[in-house]
Design an enzyme around this catalytic site. Structure first.
Site, PDB file in Angstrom:
ATOM      1  N   ILE A  73       0.878  -1.173   0.000  1.00  0.00           N
ATOM      2  CA  ILE A  73       0.000   0.000   0.000  1.00  0.00           C
ATOM      3  C   ILE A  73       0.911   1.218   0.000  1.00  0.00           C
ATOM      4  CG2 ILE A  73      -1.948   1.128   1.093  1.00  0.00           C
ATOM      5  CD1 ILE A  73      -2.523  -1.695   0.177  1.00  0.00           C
ATOM      6  N   ARG A  98      -3.577   9.560   6.703  1.00  0.00           N
ATOM      7  CA  ARG A  98      -3.926   8.633   5.634  1.00  0.00           C
ATOM      8  C   ARG A  98      -5.036   7.689   6.069  1.00  0.00           C
ATOM      9  NH1 ARG A  98       1.944   6.263   4.345  1.00  0.00           N
ATOM     10  NH2 ARG A  98       1.901   6.232   6.636  1.00  0.00           N
ATOM     11  N   THR A 123       9.414  15.507  11.155  1.00  0.00           N
ATOM     12  CA  THR A 123       8.245  15.482  10.282  1.00  0.00           C
ATOM     13  C   THR A 123       6.938  15.426  11.064  1.00  0.00           C
ATOM     14  OG1 THR A 123       7.179  14.239   8.503  1.00  0.00           O
ATOM     15  CG2 THR A 123       8.451  12.970  10.073  1.00  0.00           C
ATOM     16  N   SER A 160       1.607   5.332  -0.798  1.00  0.00           N
ATOM     17  CA  SER A 160       1.011   6.654  -0.917  1.00  0.00           C
ATOM     18  C   SER A 160       1.840   7.517  -1.856  1.00  0.00           C
ATOM     19  CB  SER A 160       0.909   7.338   0.457  1.00  0.00           C
ATOM     20  OG  SER A 160       0.068   6.596   1.318  1.00  0.00           O
ATOM     21  N   ASP A 170      -0.316  11.607  10.932  1.00  0.00           N
ATOM     22  CA  ASP A 170      -0.592  10.751   9.773  1.00  0.00           C
ATOM     23  C   ASP A 170      -2.098  10.798   9.519  1.00  0.00           C
ATOM     24  OD1 ASP A 170      -0.690   8.893   7.753  1.00  0.00           O
ATOM     25  OD2 ASP A 170       0.518   7.383   8.785  1.00  0.00           O
ATOM     26  N   GLU A 190      -0.937  12.554  -0.856  1.00  0.00           N
ATOM     27  CA  GLU A 190       0.403  13.136  -0.784  1.00  0.00           C
ATOM     28  C   GLU A 190       0.727  13.568   0.647  1.00  0.00           C
ATOM     29  OE1 GLU A 190       4.033  14.350  -2.143  1.00  0.00           O
ATOM     30  OE2 GLU A 190       2.518  13.838  -3.624  1.00  0.00           O
ATOM     31  N   LYS A 206      -0.448   0.199   9.593  1.00  0.00           N
ATOM     32  CA  LYS A 206      -1.021  -0.104   8.282  1.00  0.00           C
ATOM     33  C   LYS A 206      -1.568  -1.525   8.252  1.00  0.00           C
ATOM     34  CE  LYS A 206       1.225   1.543   4.836  1.00  0.00           C
ATOM     35  NZ  LYS A 206       2.251   1.769   3.779  1.00  0.00           N
TER      36      LYS A 206
END
Length: 498
Positions: free
Chosen positions: A279, A373, A359, A281, A371, A337, A406
């Site tokens: 998976i 996502r 980050t 991104s 995160d 993104e 994930k």
């Protein structure tokens, strides 16, 4: 004097001409002496009126602030100074403003009664008494400050808003085509979904996609159910154009795929491992322009390479040779993104990282989560491809990732995860610890190509290709993923410098 006697040498003139002549020739009158005014040059009332005007001043300011009694005859001395007698000795009575609006607590209670609490007679009686008291207080707007003891009432907090339950995501494969890559052929699937307006992709690597009906199939083909389905009002050429065909498409081979049927099942070979998936991104900076702030471009190429590795099937008997088939699996390419924050916020986060933040902190400073996502669309795409389904006939999937979150998210989507396959960065696989621990002055870069390693530098699917991403920015990024995001990845630098 007459005009004839004084000006005999002129023609006769009337009296008006004589008067004009006398006015012009007469001496000027003496100007009386004018004394300066002893009062102020500007009237204080005019100054007050000017100060009381403006865009933020209403007409009420004039009455309240400067001239409180201008509308009352008994306060005539406030604007006529000749009638001003001075302030009296009596103390001015303090006035209190009583609002016509009920207190907010009482209004909330009345609103709750209107919404379904009217059937409680005791509460209604209390509310009626409190409303009667409030009406008595509203008898006059301006009056002495009432001496009423304030009562404390407990008002229940409003209910916490619950996020709406979204319907399940539905995906539809709109097109499919063959893509030759440096690691072998692949099929690119483009999906639309009911959750967002983005076009997500699936890169399917499967040897059964190019096999004919006569070729033996060792594993079930990875095909899209929505792609092979027959759409309303389309012809066979329409189906072939959107990619619903079998085998290799050419000018002489145009075989339309059959619609999916639940009765059609394929036997699983016990020696073939479950398909390997990734998976992934979207990352414009790492995949398109070769940024070394992250290893996204390297991970995409490495995922396609590992999925394309051939699979060896051991023989059923010692006399038979082993069988080798191409690798099988898929890369689900999600258009999210920067871990879901978008390219604009990602670029701004890079600037914050240059200031010393990692980050995760940069995302939080921009008002995002660490995160953002989601994997609902990825789960729907894998189910459409027939991968990872739970059941006796399902072989599950192997997930290529270092992120345990994930794996958990895919399991929540109802997918069967047979194994998690780690992804070690290429630069960490090829580092030479002796160059860092023994002779750090010779070269500060631990990733150095040694003799015999030039053959590893092959072409790849991204800007990085088959090379490795390295640098201080990458080490800082990977360290943050391990220390703050829970990625299962050994810290190479600490293990070798300890």
């Amino acid at each position: 004097m007459s005009c004839a006697t004084s000006h005999s040498h002129f023609a006769p003139c009337d009296h008006s001409d004589a008067a004009l002549l006398d006015m012009l020739t007469a001496p000027a009158k003496p100007t009386p002496k004018v004394f300066a005014r002893r009062d102020a040059a500007l009237d204080p009332l005019l100054i007050a009126a000017a100060a009381a005007s403006g865009p933020n001043v209403t007409r009420n300011h004039y009455h309240h602030d400067f001239f409180p009694g201008v509308m009352l005859p008994q306060h005539e001395g406030s604007w006529d100074w000749t009638k001003f007698t001075g302030e009296g000795k009596a103390e001015r009575r303090r006035l209190a403003y009583v609002s016509r609006q009920a207190p907010r607590k009482q209004r909330v209670r009345e609103l709750q009664l209107e919404q379904g609490k009217e059937n409680d007679p005791l509460e209604r009686e209390k509310d009626t008494k409190s409303s009667d008291v409030s009406r008595k207080r509203r008898s006059s707007l301006v009056g002495p400050a009432p001496d009423v003891k304030q009562r404390t009432t407990v008002v229940p907090l409003p209910p916490v808003p619950v996020a709406p339950v979204l319907p399940p995501v539905e995906v539809k494969c709109m097109a499919r085509t063959r893509i030759p890559t440096p690691h072998g052929p692949a099929f690119l699937h483009l999906y639309h979904n009911t959750r967002d307006s983005k076009e997500h992709l699936a890169i399917v690597i499967d040897p059964a996609q190019l096999s004919d009906a006569s070729d033996p199939i060792f594993a079930p083909p990875i095909r899209s159910r929505t792609l092979d389905a027959v759409w309303d009002g389309e012809t066979e050429m329409d189906r072939i154009t959107r990619g619903a065909y079998v085998g290799r498409l050419s000018a002489t081979s145009q075989r339309v795929s059959e619609p999916p049927s639940p009765s059609r099942k394929h036997e699983l070979h016990p020696a073939i491992p479950p398909p390997l998936i990734r998976i992934h991104s979207e990352c414009f900076t790492g995949e398109t322009i070769g940024s070394m702030r992250c290893d996204c471009g390297e991970q995409l190429d490495e995922a396609i390479r590992q999925i394309s590795l051939p699979i060896t099937i051991p023989p059923t008997s010692p006399l038979e040779p082993s069988t080798v088939i191409p690798g099988r699996g898929a890369v689900v390419y999600l258009r999210q993104e920067g871990r879901g924050i978008g390219l604009l916020s990602k670029i701004r986060a890079y600037n914050l990282q240059d200031l010393g933040h990692d980050t995760v902190t940069a995302n939080l400073m921009l008002g995002h989560q660490a995160d953002e996502r989601g994997y609902e669309i990825a789960g729907a795409i894998l189910r459409d491809l027939g991968m990872g389904e739970v059941g006796a006939q399902s072989e599950g999937v192997r997930v290529l990732t270092n992120n345990p979150d994930k794996v958990e998210a895919l399991q929540k989507e109802g997918l069967r995860i047979a194994e998690r396959v780690p992804m070690i960065p290429r630069s960490w696989q090829k580092r030479h610890p002796e160059l860092v621990t023994k002779t750090p002055i010779l070269d500060s870069n631990p990733y150095i190509v040694q003799p015999g390693e030039e053959s590893d530098m092959i072409a790849g699917a991204t800007m990085i290709g088959g090379k490795a991403v390295y640098g201080d920015d990458l080490d800082k990024y990977l360290r943050t993923k391990v220390m703050r995001m829970g990625h299962i990845l050994p810290l190479w630098m600490e293990e070798n410098l300890a």
